[in-house]
Design an enzyme around this catalytic site. Sequence first.
Site, mmCIF file in Angstrom:
data_model
loop_
_atom_site.group_PDB
_atom_site.id
_atom_site.type_symbol
_atom_site.label_atom_id
_atom_site.label_comp_id
_atom_site.label_asym_id
_atom_site.label_seq_id
_atom_site.Cartn_x
_atom_site.Cartn_y
_atom_site.Cartn_z
ATOM 1 N N GLY A 102 1.122 -1.023 0.220
ATOM 2 C CA GLY A 102 0.134 -0.390 0.324
ATOM 3 C C GLY A 102 0.872 1.228 0.075
ATOM 4 O O GLY A 102 0.426 2.203 -0.717
ATOM 5 N N ARG A 103 2.184 0.924 0.488
ATOM 6 C CA ARG A 103 3.112 2.093 0.518
ATOM 7 C C ARG A 103 4.504 1.964 0.452
ATOM 8 O O ARG A 103 5.274 2.552 0.909
ATOM 9 C CB ARG A 103 2.754 3.085 1.871
ATOM 10 C CG ARG A 103 3.250 1.907 2.537
ATOM 11 C CD ARG A 103 3.573 2.905 4.181
ATOM 12 N NE ARG A 103 3.442 2.627 5.042
ATOM 13 C CZ ARG A 103 3.533 3.287 6.630
ATOM 14 N NH1 ARG A 103 3.604 3.930 6.682
ATOM 15 N NH2 ARG A 103 3.912 2.057 7.624
ATOM 16 N N ASP A 134 -2.908 6.905 2.635
ATOM 17 C CA ASP A 134 -2.181 7.467 1.599
ATOM 18 C C ASP A 134 -0.953 7.727 1.039
ATOM 19 O O ASP A 134 -0.595 8.116 -0.114
ATOM 20 C CB ASP A 134 -1.931 9.330 2.477
ATOM 21 C CG ASP A 134 -0.706 8.542 3.729
ATOM 22 O OD1 ASP A 134 -0.509 7.799 4.055
ATOM 23 O OD2 ASP A 134 -1.107 10.053 4.420
ATOM 24 N N GLY A 135 -0.624 6.081 1.318
ATOM 25 C CA GLY A 135 0.899 5.872 0.679
ATOM 26 C C GLY A 135 2.208 5.998 1.170
ATOM 27 O O GLY A 135 2.863 6.088 0.618
ATOM 28 N N ARG A 192 14.000 0.270 1.736
ATOM 29 C CA ARG A 192 14.804 -0.930 2.149
ATOM 30 C C ARG A 192 15.072 -1.683 1.517
ATOM 31 O O ARG A 192 15.113 -1.811 -0.744
ATOM 32 C CB ARG A 192 13.769 -1.480 2.926
ATOM 33 C CG ARG A 192 12.527 -1.561 2.737
ATOM 34 C CD ARG A 192 11.264 -1.949 3.499
ATOM 35 N NE ARG A 192 10.290 -2.029 3.268
ATOM 36 C CZ ARG A 192 8.973 -2.861 3.893
ATOM 37 N NH1 ARG A 192 9.651 -3.059 5.271
ATOM 38 N NH2 ARG A 192 8.102 -2.847 3.400
ATOM 39 N N ASP A 269 0.487 -11.122 7.061
ATOM 40 C CA ASP A 269 1.474 -10.412 5.197
ATOM 41 C C ASP A 269 2.719 -9.695 6.261
ATOM 42 O O ASP A 269 3.722 -9.039 5.241
ATOM 43 C CB ASP A 269 0.376 -9.441 5.127
ATOM 44 C CG ASP A 269 0.185 -8.231 6.119
ATOM 45 O OD1 ASP A 269 -0.774 -8.835 6.588
ATOM 46 O OD2 ASP A 269 0.084 -6.806 6.683
#
Length: 521
Positions: A102-103, A134-135, A192, A269
């Site tokens: 999502g981000r 909002d990511g 990362r 997840d």
Amino acid sequence: MKLNIKDTFNTELPADPILENSRRQVRGACFSLVTPRRTSNPKLLHVSNDMLQKIGLTEKDVKNNSFLKVFTGNEVLPNTKPYAMCYGGHQFGNWAGQLGDGRAINLCEVEHNSEHWALQLKGAGETPYSRTADGLAVLRSSIREYLCSEAMFHLGVPTTRALSLALTGDQVLRDVMYDGNPAYEKGAVVCRTSPSFIRFGNFEILAARNEISTLKKLTDYTIEHFFTHLGKPSKEVYLQFFKEVADSSLKMVIEWQRVGFVHGVMNTDNMSILGLTIDYGPYGWLEGYDPDWTPNTTDRQFKRYRFDNQPDIVLWNLYQLANALYPLIEETETLDLILTDYRSSFTKDYQNMMRSKLGLFKSKNDDSILIKELEDILQLSETDMTIFFRNLGNYEVGKPDEGIKVISDAFYKLSDVNESIRKKWDDWFLRYDNRLKLGVEVTQIERKEKMDSINPKYVLRNYMAQMAIDNADKGNYSLIEEIYTLLKKPYSEQPKYKKWFAKRPEWARHKVGCSMLSCSS
Ligand code: AMP
Ligand code: MG
């Protein structure tokens, strides 16, 4: 900037055919192509020189403007196609459906010195998987991920890593305490790195949607690239693959227990298929030894992700992965066997790990009682885990009466250690001393050396990260560098940093960010 780009995930697996970056359910695909969001005024705060070398770059590359642009999302490297992964997950024990990056936006994969690295920006804007958020990421959580993932690596704990930390120059709205008081915070992006960011949830979402041919493609891809030694995919190989995931996940959680790390959100997840610690959110470090502690405020009620529940949660998560892989295997017996094996392996490996922390080497003795007694006594008065084990290395065989003195720096309040607790410590040290005498083949000096290489002197105490954050908020980044450098050698004495070998200060006991961590990041 010359990176040896070797993309595989987005070249070999099915892509989402829709290119529009809208929030939706993505079917029949492993990822969606996206472009990172442009940032208004990016500024590099730190680069891991270690990680830089790993991907084949130098300090000179960092000075090139292109580095800043690429690793804050303002420039896409030629011949690369950034993407967000599709995955699902069980959150706090419940199936949550599609989650996905999502981000997080994967930039590319790089090969250098026979190592393979995926580079991923966290906080680089919306993707089809952003759901209602909002990511973006704030500075606070980005500093925490950046410092902790690198620190974990140097502690010898399997983990994803980080290349860079940057401010975006944009403001991000967050309600830290979920109390209806949102405030603007500085936005940040971490790049990362990991050989792969594939999670249990990548397999789960495909199984849940009955997209079995895509599930097979993803599993075959994972085996061909990251479990190459298993050979050509087959039912047998899928089982071996699952066994290796179980083994590496077990190894990871044992290492967490060794250093006192509490992940805080062990949803499926957030479980790497490579057994790496991934997604540093509301994690925390045990200060006082309290197996019941969870840093995550959202987890306060049921404490599902408390310190001593972590190994069982890994097993629970492995059950979910087994279910997801089942359509490719269609046989429960061996899967069951592997899962049952996890429990017995855990008991054995945990004892071995604790024995090494206690300096009990080279003996087949059953030390489970001695270990259990210690764990109980450690909880009788607040006792700092890191200081206790580090100082235990100074214990001299034959002097059980002096045992409590050797470790007394670890007590938060000496006055809490009453007569009865003192007696329990004395008794325990007597038994410990007797046990040490069984391992006479190791000298005092050798034992201390070995214990010092297992019991870190320095960990990323919760308040240390918070101090770095508070300073950075005011524009002072020197503590990020100091803590980063300190934690590169967590087992070394480093006398010039000895102020960090100290119990948590009282001001941090109930401070947000130190003892209470929010998922809002
Ligand atoms: P977590 O458990 O924090 O790792 O996140 C669970 C899911 O929420 C993942 O799919 C994340 O990508 C997503 N997520 C978390 N924070 C944000 C955010 N600020 N914007 C978009 N998605 C997010
Ligand atoms: Mg996550």
